[in-house]
Write an enzyme that holds these catalytic residues in place. Sequence first.
Site, PDB file in Angstrom:
ATOM      1  N   ALA A   1      46.507  10.205 -80.374  1.00  0.00           N
ATOM      2  CA  ALA A   1      46.936  10.784 -79.096  1.00  0.00           C
ATOM      3  C   ALA A   1      48.394  11.247 -79.178  1.00  0.00           C
ATOM      4  O   ALA A   1      48.847  11.718 -80.215  1.00  0.00           O
ATOM      5  CB  ALA A   1      46.713   9.795 -77.959  1.00  0.00           C
ATOM      6  N   SER A   2      49.135  11.078 -78.096  1.00  0.00           N
ATOM      7  CA  SER A   2      50.482  11.655 -78.006  1.00  0.00           C
ATOM      8  C   SER A   2      51.518  10.972 -78.890  1.00  0.00           C
ATOM      9  O   SER A   2      52.645  11.459 -79.012  1.00  0.00           O
ATOM     10  CB  SER A   2      50.954  11.618 -76.551  1.00  0.00           C
ATOM     11  OG  SER A   2      50.129  12.430 -75.742  1.00  0.00           O
ATOM     12  N   THR A   3      51.150   9.844 -79.515  1.00  0.00           N
ATOM     13  CA  THR A   3      52.126   9.183 -80.387  1.00  0.00           C
ATOM     14  C   THR A   3      52.496  10.044 -81.587  1.00  0.00           C
ATOM     15  O   THR A   3      53.535   9.802 -82.220  1.00  0.00           O
ATOM     16  CB  THR A   3      51.584   7.830 -80.889  1.00  0.00           C
ATOM     17  OG1 THR A   3      50.354   8.051 -81.594  1.00  0.00           O
ATOM     18  CG2 THR A   3      51.354   6.873 -79.725  1.00  0.00           C
TER      19      THR A   3
END
Length: 618
Positions: free
Chosen positions: A331-333
């Site tokens: 995801a956004s990591t």
Amino acid sequence: MSPKKRIAMHDHAAEASLFKRRALFTFLCVFILISLLLSNLYQLQVVSYQDYETRSNDNRIRVVPVAPSRGLIYDRHGQLLAENQPFYTLELIPEKAQDITASLDKLNEYIELSADEREAITERLRYHRRFKPLTIKSRLTEEQVATFSVNQHQFPGFRVEAGLKRHYPYEGLMTHVLGYVGKINTRDKTSLEKSGQWKNYAATNDIGKQGIEKFYESLLLGKPGHLEEEVNNRGRVIRTLKATPPTPGQDIYLTLDLKLQQKAMELLNGRRGSVVAIDPQDGGVLAMVSSPSYDPNLFVHGISSKAYSALLNDKSRPLINRATQGQYSPASTIKPHVALLGLEEKTITEKTRIWDPGFWQIPNVERKYRDWKRWGHGWVDVYSSIMDSCDTFFYDLAYKVGVDKMAEFMSKFGFGEPTGIDIYEEANGIMPSKDWKRMRYNQPWYIGDTISVGIGQGYWTSTPLQLTNAATILANRGQRFTPHLLKSFKDETAKIDSPIDEREPITLNDENNWEIINEAMRRTADKSRFTDASYTAAMKTGTAQVFSVAQDAKYDSETVAEHLKDNALIIAYAPYENPKIVLAVVLENAGWGGVNAGPVARALLDEYMLRDEWLVAE
């Protein structure tokens, strides 16, 4: 009257000649037989003396292997994580017992024997040599040992024998790191015989099955000793001739920090997920927690089929090491990594801005790719896109860069391949590309696939360990270490540090790009979870969809099934200026990353950074 017949005289010369021939033949036969006898005697007594002496000694001398004590396992501060505890077994020497049936009946008054145990004992006694000890009951409690010792005079031929067995004092806390030891099975034996190691297990029935116990089996095992015993023709021991003590296994020290490990498990509080923390200065793993876990002590003496089935069928999958085998969309990591690629490719610059109305569209395509913020973020640049986790910015960036460049660049950070950590249980994860999809599904790659990958979704999967490793490289400005758990080991003379595997660093066309991305992560931490922290930190959260939502539908965390809720993720490190710890937290089906994984990361960094040892050092 007829004339008298003449009596023939003996031919003495012929008889003498015949006698001589017969005597000579007999002498030759006797001579040949005696020669054969003497020749065979010479062969036995002189030529084959060594061989027959060895055979004779083998009949007279029995070599009994003696098990070595297994090496102990400690954390980085010397806290004991795996030890050897004495265990007690009740044995019987049949020839010294008086009335075995009556003795077993009486024994049941002090140590309970089930009907199955009695039946098994009776069956084994039928084929057991009377002078050899027979196990009556294993794993006696201290109370049972004490009770029997007081009453031992009533049981001639019975005795209590002590041995050592592996014990894990922290039970499920370290299971997925340490692994466990268990009984050697057929597969283990075959493998040991092929590798020529079977002789080292002559005195033990146990072998490392998973984790550190398996990976460093050769260090922990030690070497068996032996007793040379003189025995009679029935195998009964007459005396001990020689004793060679075993060489104990080497003690090993791990990079793990017990207090941090305990804190991480406490914060997960039984929730499904994982925490991995790494020391960025050498790649040593400070914490590796997978939840839920299980007690490895169950496997040491042999787990029952019922208990094993319960673990195997548990829907929460406690047997899986989520830290190294759990595969999640990052995801956004990974947005900082994607932004770094954009800077390197000059697709964007530090000052590039785009307008975010809450969605993004592929040119000339009607479908809208939504931002998590439905009304959009307005004008965003590389800093605000990371701080606010703007999906639209990264949709656009992924579209312009392309998936193959992303795959090539992200592989440098360890995505899509094992990190090489020193346990065997590790998954590859998936770093997708056009060729990968063609090989895996025999399908072409679509632009829409690229857009999803740009925000860490779609086919891209990563383990928590890979995520932590990639964040460590980012915090180190390209310096790369192979993550490892072994810190040092102790032989007979000294404590020896394990070598650190430093890999070739990642070099950028513009080294200032490292500073741009890390500064964006620092601002993210200052803005949210670490606003009031007494130390500087950097972070990036992520919320990974477990299932796809229709374009016009709205995700409702209140009504969606628990197993379909989003996964919560975060990467963080501290202090910003000179990182001492990098971590990743993944919580399955927990919902929003910042809200749920964020507090866990903050508490762990507080636990590590606010210790007296750091305060004194600074």
